[in-house]
Scaffold this motif. Structure first.
Motif, PDB file in Angstrom:
ATOM      1  N   ASN A 180     -11.598  -0.600   1.966  1.00 55.98           N
ATOM      2  CA  ASN A 180     -10.370  -1.173   2.503  1.00 55.98           C
ATOM      3  C   ASN A 180     -10.219  -2.621   2.078  1.00 55.98           C
ATOM      4  O   ASN A 180     -11.191  -3.355   1.932  1.00 55.98           O
ATOM      5  CB  ASN A 180     -10.357  -1.090   4.030  1.00 55.98           C
ATOM      6  N   THR A 181      -8.973  -3.031   1.921  1.00 54.88           N
ATOM      7  CA  THR A 181      -8.636  -4.419   1.653  1.00 54.88           C
ATOM      8  C   THR A 181      -8.031  -4.983   2.926  1.00 54.88           C
ATOM      9  O   THR A 181      -7.110  -4.395   3.490  1.00 54.88           O
ATOM     10  CB  THR A 181      -7.614  -4.532   0.503  1.00 54.88           C
ATOM     11  N   THR A 182      -8.544  -6.103   3.387  1.00 60.62           N
ATOM     12  CA  THR A 182      -8.073  -6.694   4.631  1.00 60.62           C
ATOM     13  C   THR A 182      -7.109  -7.831   4.322  1.00 60.62           C
ATOM     14  O   THR A 182      -7.420  -8.734   3.538  1.00 60.62           O
ATOM     15  CB  THR A 182      -9.253  -7.228   5.461  1.00 60.62           C
ATOM     16  N   TYR A 183      -5.942  -7.762   4.920  1.00 58.08           N
ATOM     17  CA  TYR A 183      -4.940  -8.819   4.811  1.00 58.08           C
ATOM     18  C   TYR A 183      -4.808  -9.481   6.165  1.00 58.08           C
ATOM     19  O   TYR A 183      -4.768  -8.816   7.192  1.00 58.08           O
ATOM     20  CB  TYR A 183      -3.585  -8.255   4.385  1.00 58.08           C
ATOM     21  N   THR A 184      -4.733 -10.808   6.161  1.00 54.44           N
ATOM     22  CA  THR A 184      -4.571 -11.568   7.395  1.00 54.44           C
ATOM     23  C   THR A 184      -3.158 -12.122   7.434  1.00 54.44           C
ATOM     24  O   THR A 184      -2.707 -12.774   6.484  1.00 54.44           O
ATOM     25  CB  THR A 184      -5.588 -12.717   7.470  1.00 54.44           C
ATOM     26  N   SER A 185      -2.456 -11.862   8.524  1.00 53.98           N
ATOM     27  CA  SER A 185      -1.079 -12.333   8.656  1.00 53.98           C
ATOM     28  C   SER A 185      -1.067 -13.798   9.076  1.00 53.98           C
ATOM     29  O   SER A 185      -2.109 -14.402   9.349  1.00 53.98           O
ATOM     30  CB  SER A 185      -0.326 -11.476   9.671  1.00 53.98           C
ATOM     31  N   ASP A 186       0.121 -14.348   9.130  1.00 57.25           N
ATOM     32  CA  ASP A 186       0.264 -15.755   9.541  1.00 57.25           C
ATOM     33  C   ASP A 186      -0.163 -15.967  10.988  1.00 57.25           C
ATOM     34  O   ASP A 186      -0.592 -17.062  11.360  1.00 57.25           O
ATOM     35  CB  ASP A 186       1.728 -16.208   9.379  1.00 57.25           C
ATOM     36  N   THR A 187      -0.051 -14.926  11.797  1.00 60.04           N
ATOM     37  CA  THR A 187      -0.433 -15.051  13.204  1.00 60.04           C
ATOM     38  C   THR A 187      -1.917 -14.811  13.423  1.00 60.04           C
ATOM     39  O   THR A 187      -2.394 -14.918  14.548  1.00 60.04           O
ATOM     40  CB  THR A 187       0.370 -14.046  14.066  1.00 60.04           C
ATOM     41  N   GLY A 188      -2.644 -14.467  12.380  1.00 61.09           N
ATOM     42  CA  GLY A 188      -4.078 -14.277  12.491  1.00 61.09           C
ATOM     43  C   GLY A 188      -4.523 -12.838  12.691  1.00 61.09           C
ATOM     44  O   GLY A 188      -5.710 -12.586  12.868  1.00 61.09           O
ATOM     45  N   GLN A 189      -3.593 -11.899  12.664  1.00 57.48           N
ATOM     46  CA  GLN A 189      -3.970 -10.499  12.811  1.00 57.48           C
ATOM     47  C   GLN A 189      -4.458  -9.958  11.471  1.00 57.48           C
ATOM     48  O   GLN A 189      -3.919 -10.291  10.417  1.00 57.48           O
ATOM     49  CB  GLN A 189      -2.790  -9.656  13.296  1.00 57.48           C
ATOM     50  N   ASN A 190      -5.483  -9.131  11.547  1.00 54.27           N
ATOM     51  CA  ASN A 190      -6.021  -8.505  10.340  1.00 54.27           C
ATOM     52  C   ASN A 190      -5.466  -7.091  10.195  1.00 54.27           C
ATOM     53  O   ASN A 190      -5.430  -6.325  11.171  1.00 54.27           O
ATOM     54  CB  ASN A 190      -7.544  -8.442  10.396  1.00 54.27           C
ATOM     55  N   PHE A 191      -5.073  -6.755   8.969  1.00 55.51           N
ATOM     56  CA  PHE A 191      -4.571  -5.429   8.653  1.00 55.51           C
ATOM     57  C   PHE A 191      -5.401  -4.870   7.511  1.00 55.51           C
ATOM     58  O   PHE A 191      -5.606  -5.542   6.499  1.00 55.51           O
ATOM     59  CB  PHE A 191      -3.095  -5.475   8.238  1.00 55.51           C
ATOM     60  N   ASP A 192      -5.914  -3.660   7.708  1.00 59.76           N
ATOM     61  CA  ASP A 192      -6.701  -2.997   6.672  1.00 59.76           C
ATOM     62  C   ASP A 192      -5.815  -2.019   5.903  1.00 59.76           C
ATOM     63  O   ASP A 192      -5.121  -1.196   6.502  1.00 59.76           O
ATOM     64  CB  ASP A 192      -7.879  -2.228   7.279  1.00 59.76           C
ATOM     65  N   PHE A 193      -5.852  -2.122   4.585  1.00 59.70           N
ATOM     66  CA  PHE A 193      -5.128  -1.221   3.707  1.00 59.70           C
ATOM     67  C   PHE A 193      -6.109  -0.618   2.715  1.00 59.70           C
ATOM     68  O   PHE A 193      -7.033  -1.290   2.266  1.00 59.70           O
ATOM     69  CB  PHE A 193      -4.024  -1.955   2.924  1.00 59.70           C
ATOM     70  N   ASN A 194      -5.882   0.599   2.382  1.00 62.37           N
ATOM     71  CA  ASN A 194      -6.679   1.231   1.338  1.00 62.37           C
ATOM     72  C   ASN A 194      -5.749   1.480   0.164  1.00 62.37           C
ATOM     73  O   ASN A 194      -4.892   2.353   0.208  1.00 62.37           O
ATOM     74  CB  ASN A 194      -7.292   2.540   1.825  1.00 62.37           C
ATOM     75  N   THR A 195      -5.901   0.697  -0.861  1.00 62.70           N
ATOM     76  CA  THR A 195      -5.027   0.792  -2.031  1.00 62.70           C
ATOM     77  C   THR A 195      -5.777   1.493  -3.150  1.00 62.70           C
ATOM     78  O   THR A 195      -6.119   0.887  -4.167  1.00 62.70           O
ATOM     79  CB  THR A 195      -4.587  -0.605  -2.486  1.00 62.70           C
ATOM     80  N   ALA A 196      -6.020   2.763  -2.982  1.00 62.56           N
ATOM     81  CA  ALA A 196      -6.703   3.550  -4.015  1.00 62.56           C
ATOM     82  C   ALA A 196      -5.746   3.699  -5.192  1.00 62.56           C
ATOM     83  O   ALA A 196      -4.882   4.570  -5.203  1.00 62.56           O
ATOM     84  CB  ALA A 196      -7.116   4.901  -3.452  1.00 62.56           C
ATOM     85  N   THR A 197      -5.889   2.826  -6.179  1.00 62.49           N
ATOM     86  CA  THR A 197      -4.910   2.768  -7.262  1.00 62.49           C
ATOM     87  C   THR A 197      -4.897   4.037  -8.112  1.00 62.49           C
ATOM     88  O   THR A 197      -3.856   4.443  -8.596  1.00 62.49           O
ATOM     89  CB  THR A 197      -5.186   1.554  -8.166  1.00 62.49           C
ATOM     90  N   LYS A 198      -6.044   4.698  -8.281  1.00 62.19           N
ATOM     91  CA  LYS A 198      -6.042   5.933  -9.050  1.00 62.19           C
ATOM     92  C   LYS A 198      -5.189   6.998  -8.369  1.00 62.19           C
ATOM     93  O   LYS A 198      -4.436   7.718  -9.019  1.00 62.19           O
ATOM     94  CB  LYS A 198      -7.469   6.471  -9.229  1.00 62.19           C
ATOM     95  N   LEU A 199      -5.314   7.094  -7.074  1.00 62.59           N
ATOM     96  CA  LEU A 199      -4.526   8.087  -6.343  1.00 62.59           C
ATOM     97  C   LEU A 199      -3.064   7.694  -6.258  1.00 62.59           C
ATOM     98  O   LEU A 199      -2.187   8.552  -6.231  1.00 62.59           O
ATOM     99  CB  LEU A 199      -5.098   8.302  -4.952  1.00 62.59           C
ATOM    100  N   CYS A 200      -2.764   6.394  -6.213  1.00 65.34           N
ATOM    101  CA  CYS A 200      -1.359   5.960  -6.214  1.00 65.34           C
ATOM    102  C   CYS A 200      -0.693   6.328  -7.536  1.00 65.34           C
ATOM    103  O   CYS A 200       0.487   6.670  -7.559  1.00 65.34           O
ATOM    104  CB  CYS A 200      -1.262   4.452  -5.991  1.00 65.34           C
ATOM    105  N   ASN A 201      -1.424   6.248  -8.618  1.00 71.45           N
ATOM    106  CA  ASN A 201      -0.848   6.595  -9.915  1.00 71.45           C
ATOM    107  C   ASN A 201      -0.687   8.100 -10.086  1.00 71.45           C
ATOM    108  O   ASN A 201      -0.022   8.542 -11.015  1.00 71.45           O
ATOM    109  CB  ASN A 201      -1.730   6.055 -11.038  1.00 71.45           C
ATOM    110  N   CYS A 202      -1.281   8.882  -9.226  1.00 73.37           N
ATOM    111  CA  CYS A 202      -1.254  10.338  -9.360  1.00 73.37           C
ATOM    112  C   CYS A 202      -0.070  10.974  -8.648  1.00 73.37           C
ATOM    113  O   CYS A 202       0.047  12.169  -8.605  1.00 73.37           O
ATOM    114  CB  CYS A 202      -2.551  10.929  -8.820  1.00 73.37           C
ATOM    115  N   ARG A 203       0.832  10.211  -8.090  1.00 78.68           N
ATOM    116  CA  ARG A 203       1.977  10.821  -7.427  1.00 78.68           C
ATOM    117  C   ARG A 203       2.935  11.377  -8.473  1.00 78.68           C
ATOM    118  O   ARG A 203       3.050  10.853  -9.584  1.00 78.68           O
ATOM    119  CB  ARG A 203       2.657   9.824  -6.508  1.00 78.68           C
ATOM    120  N   PHE A 204       3.635  12.402  -8.097  1.00 85.53           N
ATOM    121  CA  PHE A 204       4.539  13.072  -9.029  1.00 85.53           C
ATOM    122  C   PHE A 204       5.908  12.422  -8.947  1.00 85.53           C
ATOM    123  O   PHE A 204       6.485  12.289  -7.880  1.00 85.53           O
ATOM    124  CB  PHE A 204       4.633  14.562  -8.697  1.00 85.53           C
ATOM    125  N   ARG A 205       6.399  12.017 -10.084  1.00 83.21           N
ATOM    126  CA  ARG A 205       7.685  11.339 -10.135  1.00 83.21           C
ATOM    127  C   ARG A 205       8.769  12.344 -10.514  1.00 83.21           C
ATOM    128  O   ARG A 205       8.664  13.027 -11.525  1.00 83.21           O
ATOM    129  CB  ARG A 205       7.639  10.219 -11.160  1.00 83.21           C
TER     130      ARG A 205
END
Length: 166
Positions: free
Chosen positions: A121-146
């Motif tokens: 996971n990649t953690t992003y911190t907002s301006d208010t100090g909250q942490n948000f976890d995102f999983n940016t699996a780029t290989k799987l993002c590129n595998c979507r059907f257009r």
């Protein structure tokens, strides 16, 4: 002389019965409780599997299963009414192995293949100090059907596209 002709007639009748029985045995050999799954898997391996292998890359070069075969085996669970990956090994493998060309991998191989694609996971911190976890699996993002540009349907979410581009 009458014994000889009687034996000849019995042999001809016996061979006809054996040929009729052989036809019934050949036809009933491939019956599975999952009707049509062979056709679905053939279409999947012909059209969807190469796209998955092209986008995700080859998993191994000499032996083993490619990502297209792993996803095909995983989708067979849901096409046949299963609800967990272990259903491939426990319920589907005896039936899916009847097909001469399709390869079905075990549940352990499916889980190993999925874990190879997992990213931390990649953690992003907002301006208010909250942490948000995102999983940016780029290989799987590129595998979507257009879809084609003329298609009125959109199969990808814009917010997800922005995360994958970063």
């Amino acid at each position: 002389m009458s014994d000889f002709s009687l034996t000849l007639v019995l042999r001809l009748k016996t061979s006809k019965i054996i040929n009729d029985m052989a036809k019934v045995i050949i036809k009933s050999e491939k019956i599975t409780p999952f009707g049509g799954i062979f056709h679905v898997r053939e279409l999947f391996s012909r059209f969807v599997g190469p796209v998955i292998d092209k986008v995700l890359g080859l998993r191994c070069t000499s032996f083993g299963y490619q990502y297209g075969e792993i996803v095909g085996s995983l989708s067979s669970v849901y096409f046949c009414g299963g609800d967990c990956v272990e259903d491939v090994t426990s319920h589907l493998m005896p039936h899916l192995s009847l097909h001469p060309t399709l390869r079905t991998c075990s549940s352990d191989t499916i889980l190993r293949g999925i874990s190879e694609l997992a990213k931390g996971n990649t953690t992003y911190t907002s301006d208010t100090g909250q942490n948000f976890d995102f999983n940016t699996a780029t290989k799987l993002c590129n595998c979507r059907f257009r879809p084609r540009s003329s298609s009125p349907y959109s199969m990808a979410y814009p917010a997800r596209q922005q995360l994958c581009r970063r």
